[in-house]
Write an enzyme that holds these catalytic residues in place. Structure first.
Site, short mmCIF file in Angstrom:
data_model
loop_
_atom_site.label_atom_id
_atom_site.label_comp_id
_atom_site.label_asym_id
_atom_site.label_seq_id
_atom_site.Cartn_x
_atom_site.Cartn_y
_atom_site.Cartn_z
N MET A 126 0.83 -1.21 0.00
CA MET A 126 0.00 0.00 0.00
C MET A 126 0.87 1.26 0.00
O MET A 126 0.68 2.15 -0.81
CB MET A 126 -0.93 0.00 1.22
N GLU A 243 -5.90 -5.05 11.94
CA GLU A 243 -4.46 -4.79 11.89
C GLU A 243 -4.06 -3.87 13.05
O GLU A 243 -3.06 -4.11 13.73
CB GLU A 243 -4.06 -4.16 10.56
N ARG A 269 20.69 -5.24 40.16
CA ARG A 269 21.69 -4.18 39.93
C ARG A 269 21.90 -3.37 41.20
O ARG A 269 20.95 -2.84 41.79
CB ARG A 269 21.21 -3.26 38.79
N GLY A 365 -1.07 2.97 10.01
CA GLY A 365 -1.53 4.35 10.09
C GLY A 365 -0.89 5.01 11.28
O GLY A 365 -0.95 4.50 12.41
#
Length: 378
Positions: A126, A243, A269, A365
């Site tokens: 597309m 999607e 840590r 999009g």
């Protein structure tokens, strides 16, 4: 987290099988795929043998006839250890449904069984260099010539672009008609005049082949038209909601995993005589992200339920997509910071996830387009 109610025992069994498959067939090779910039075709064949491709396609066309809870699980498990290379969801949940919903019986029988077996890999073309998310401004043309159409143009940022054997191409068939003049075509990867450009050198998704595609007088028979003439834009819009939801699914899952990775790291840590997690600032940050992720998880799960029921509207999908991906990138930025210099390396999951996820605010999009679509409904 609030207990999820989407999945039953059969889904949990399926999730375990997917996890075993990914640990055996995908994870050991992923670093090499990142170096070579493409996933081995053998991985697709392996996924086909495990019936992990085209799961929602009916059995008569080679699929498993399942609902979208199953590909949801696959997306979530790929995210669990950031296996970002194999774009099985695009192939199975975007390309294959175009054929299923808009293809002729001949097209479905020819292509879907091969896609389900991983023998044919699909892509959607597309996006163009000048158009981005503006699908109504397509410049690629398809001109009728007797019993054929002749396609000319260029596409870019095409996922699976180098591997693809079958490409759903959006082309303009009527000039000056905007979105109403777009038609979809099936273009085989060996058509004369079709060329693949370079694999794009992306900052993330290093194992996923993303390509430029060129169409120079590519001649396809009219029987390769997918759906009706000048109705391609409508087809594209109807598939975009799922999607965008699938992007939100990945984002929500990755938020959860990133918090887990970072919590584990900060507990181990040491700095200034104590663990990073023992510092109030670190605990409060992680608590904030945990709370926001839990809220997002509930919303995304509701969207998944609506997808399964066939009731998800495009606006809600746009909300899920941009909210989940905006949250993800803010969260990952903090998680990288808590990892210090190690967070800026690809040796750690958090560093790879950070670079691999930036695309989520653009794909399907852009998030700016999502906001525009939502604003139009107010």
């Amino acid at each position: 987290m609030i207990e999820r109610t989407l999945f039953g025992d059969e889904h949990n069994i399926f999730r375990e099988s997917v996890r075993r498959f990914l640990e055996k067939e995908i994870a050991p090779h992923h670093a090499r795929w990142e170096e070579q910039g493409i996933v081995d075709r053998s991985a697709w064949l392996a996924a086909g043998r495990e019936s992990l491709l085209c799961m929602t396609i009916p059995e008569q066309y080679g699929g498993a006839g399942l609902d979208r809870l199953y590909p949801t699980i696959l997306i979530e498990e790929l995210t669990r250890t950031n296996l970002s290379g194999p774009n099985f969801p695009l192939h199975s949940e975007i390309v294959a449904p175009y054929l299923l919903n808009y293809g002729t019986e001949e097209q479905k029988l020819e292509w879907l069984p091969q896609m389900a077996r991983g023998e044919v890999i699909g892509a959607v073309a597309m996006t163009e260099p000048s158009g981005g998310s503006d699908l109504a401004a397509l410049r690629t043309t398809a001109v009728r010539d007797g019993d054929d159409f002749v396609i000319n143009g260029q596409k870019t940022f095409i996922s699976n672009g180098h591997l693809a054997d079958l490409i759903v191409v959006a082309a303009r068939t009527t000039q000056g008609a905007g979105a109403k003049g777009v038609t979809l075509f099936l273009v085989e990867g060996d058509r004369p005049g079709f060329e693949r450009g370079r694999k794009l050198d992306k900052i993330g998704l290093r194992a996923q082949d993303t390509a430029e595609l060129f169409f120079n007088d590519v001649r396809v028979p009219a029987s390769n038209m997918l759906g009706q003439l000048d109705r391609g834009f409508i087809c594209l819009m109807q598939e975009l909601a799922w999607e965008r939801t699938s992007i939100a699914i990945r984002a929500a899952a990755l938020c959860e995993h990133a918090i887990r990775w970072t919590t584990d790291y900060t507990r181990d840590r040491q700095a200034f005589g104590q663990s990073l997690f023992d510092m109030q600032h670190t605990r409060f940050k992680l608590a904030d992200w945990h709370a926001q992720t839990q809220v997002m998880r509930v919303f995304v799960d509701r969207c998944i339920e609506l997808v399964v029921e066939g009731k998800l509207d495009a606006t809600t999908a746009a909300v899920a997509k941009f909210q989940a991906t905006d949250l993800l990138m803010r969260l990952l930025d903090d998680c990288v910071q808590m990892h210090g210099g190690y967070g800026f390396t690809r040796e750690y999951l958090i560093g790879r996830a950070y670079s691999d996820s930036r695309y989520t605010k653009i794909a399907g999009g852009s998030n700016e387009i999502m906001r525009e679509l939502i604003a139009r409904t107010l």
